[in-house]
Design an enzyme around this catalytic site. Structure first.
Site, short mmCIF file in Angstrom:
data_model
loop_
_atom_site.label_atom_id
_atom_site.label_comp_id
_atom_site.label_asym_id
_atom_site.label_seq_id
_atom_site.Cartn_x
_atom_site.Cartn_y
_atom_site.Cartn_z
N ASP A 144 0.86 -1.19 0.00
CA ASP A 144 0.00 0.00 0.00
C ASP A 144 0.90 1.24 0.00
O ASP A 144 1.03 1.93 1.01
CB ASP A 144 -0.91 -0.03 1.23
CG ASP A 144 -1.90 1.13 1.27
OD1 ASP A 144 -2.03 1.83 0.24
OD2 ASP A 144 -2.54 1.34 2.31
N CYS A 160 -3.59 4.64 -4.44
CA CYS A 160 -4.40 5.86 -4.38
C CYS A 160 -4.21 6.74 -5.60
O CYS A 160 -4.71 7.86 -5.63
CB CYS A 160 -4.08 6.65 -3.11
SG CYS A 160 -2.35 7.18 -2.98
#
Length: 489
Positions: free
Chosen positions: A417, A444
């Site tokens: 992540d 993201c």
């Protein structure tokens, strides 16, 4: 994050707030006068800028709508939503594109809605607030597909097979567990507010419709208390964070300041009277404005961290640490990661860029052992606390860069992540060097995700099984994606 219901802010000529209502007022007037369909209208005076009549074709990956001139040049239009016909003022133009701002809506799109915030388009936090939710979700899916094709070089057929329908939560407003206020001085008075679309502009707010609805008065209370104090003494505030949880009742106020003298007791007393938060902390920083680092976190009152219930567990997060601003949507991320990895009781897992443990803790409950790597000191300390509080003894916490401190152990499953910049080029090879059968990549940013997936494809060890967008940030263009990669046979 900065969409607002505001007490004060920019005003139009007749005293009404600028933004959605002001833009639409010109539409009927222009229809009555039969506005021409010319693409570019030259103003009569050199002091005035050119305007364009444009049809917004789609939403860009950014706050703007996308249109094209008659000669095919792209125009990024602030304040436009897909389907609008607008009169837009040209702000800048170069050889490849034009940037413009809506002055009036000639024909409103059927996808345009009236948001609960009059400063959509002025405040920077909810740039898509005038766009209906269904169209927002479709645009986010399209932006992911576009990035995979343009940057990742996946074919249209491949993308159609890989991209799953976007996942979202029920709440389109009132979902944020955190907002930040910025200080400014106006006519000698200190005030706190949200950053505008122009980051230099600070907009005074009474509440923010994006913020947790149960604590809607928190923003006004904090801004009022610190504005009052700031008018009689120098608080040297860089910013103020407010976190609130409907699940635990925790409300934290974090004051970010340089090191140095500070009226600790007075600030704590005034904030407690104004809001009664569960915790008040001061985050002291050192260094230049653009590269400040956390020097110390000082407890002023109450608890020294903020707590949240998530995925059948509980986490405590200190003010400097990252935590997803949408708790319910973060649980969708966790579910997607676990569905992709399908961890077994005997599995060894690696969690890179693990933060305070959002994925580490669910993995530790399902696997035999987890190696968790995180470079940011405050997050490492939070992770240690969370692991201890959950009585999990099967986690090896490694402080350091994910590449430099890549775990020596092997892995059956792996989650990564990374920040918006994506993976370092070396990370793909390191992940491939493990014997992991499945990898979950949480991203993201569609552009860096597409770049990294192209690197995985070139390496050849893993293939992409699926990419699922998740709407963590309604009313904005931002979107998370969970990608499942599996080892090639």
């Amino acid at each position: 994050m900065r969409g607002r219901l505001c007490e004060a802010g920019p005003r139009g000529r007749r005293g009404a707030p600028l933004g959605y209502p002001a833009i639409l007022r010109g539409a009927e007037r222009r229809r009555r006068h039969g506005a021409a369909s010319a693409t570019l209208v030259r103003n009569k005076t050199p002091q005035e800028r050119d305007t364009m009549r444009l049809t917004i074709e789609r939403m860009a990956y950014g706050p703007d709508g996308l249109a094209h001139t008659e000669d095919g040049k792209a125009v990024f239009v602030a304040g436009g939503v897909v389907g609008d016909v607008v009169e837009a003022r040209v702000d800048s133009e170069d050889a490849s594109l034009v940037r413009a701002t809506v002055e009036s809506v000639v024909e409103a799109s059927p996808h345009r809605v009236e948001a609960p915030c009059p400063f959509v388009g002025v405040c920077g936090g909810c740039p898509w607030g005038a766009l209906d939710r269904k169209t927002q979700l479709a645009a986010k899916e399209d932006n992911l597909r576009s990035a995979l094709m343009r940057i990742g070089k996946f074919t249209a057929d491949e993308v159609a097979a890989l991209v799953r329908p976007i996942r979202s939560t029920r709440d389109a407003w009132g979902y944020r567990n955190k907002v930040e206020l910025a200080p400014s001085v106006e006519r000698g008075r200190v005030r706190l507010g949200m950053h505008g679309r122009d980051p230099k502009q600070i907009i005074s707010v009474g509440s923010c419709p994006l913020f947790e609805k149960k604590y809607s008065r928190a923003i006004k209370a904090v801004a009022g208390a610190l504005g009052y104090l700031g008018n009689s003494r120098d608080l040297s505030l860089d910013r103020v964070g407010v976190r609130a949880s409907r699940r635990t009742g925790a409300v934290e106020v974090a004051l970010w300041t340089p090191t140095g003298p500070f009226p600790r007791a007075h600030v704590a007393r005034v904030l407690e009277d104004a809001l009664a938060p569960t915790g008040i902390v001061r985050v002291m920083t050192k260094g230049e404005q653009r590269a400040r680092r956390v020097s110390k976190v000082e407890l002023l009152a109450g608890e020294g961290s903020w707590s949240e219930k998530i995925a059948d567990g509980r986490m405590r997060v200190s003010a400097p640490s990252f935590f997803q601003v949408n708790t319910a949507a973060a649980e969708i991320l966790i579910d997607l990661v676990m569905d992709a990895l399908k961890p077994e009781p005997e599995d060894l897992a690696i969690d890179l860029y693990c933060g305070a443990g959002t994925f580490t803790m669910p993995l530790a409950r399902r696997c035999d052992f987890v190696a968790a790597v995180e470079a940011y000191g405050p997050a490492v300390r939070d992770l240690r606390h969370n692991i201890d509080a959950a009585n999990l003894s099967n986690v090896d916490i490694i402080g350091g860069d994910a590449v430099k401190e890549f775990p020596d152990q092997d892995a059956d499953v792996l989650v990564v992540d990374p920040p918006r910049a994506g993976l370092a080029a070396e990370a793909v090879g390191l992940i491939a060097s493990t014997s992991a059968r499945d990898v979950a990549y949480v991203s993201c940013d569609p552009a860096t995700l597409a770049r990294d997936l192209a690197r995985f494809r070139a390496d050849g060890t893993f293939r992409v099984v699926s990419a699922t967008p998740v709407d963590l940030f309604p009313q904005t263009f931002h979107c998370e994606t969970v990608v499942h990669l599996t080892r090639n046979n």
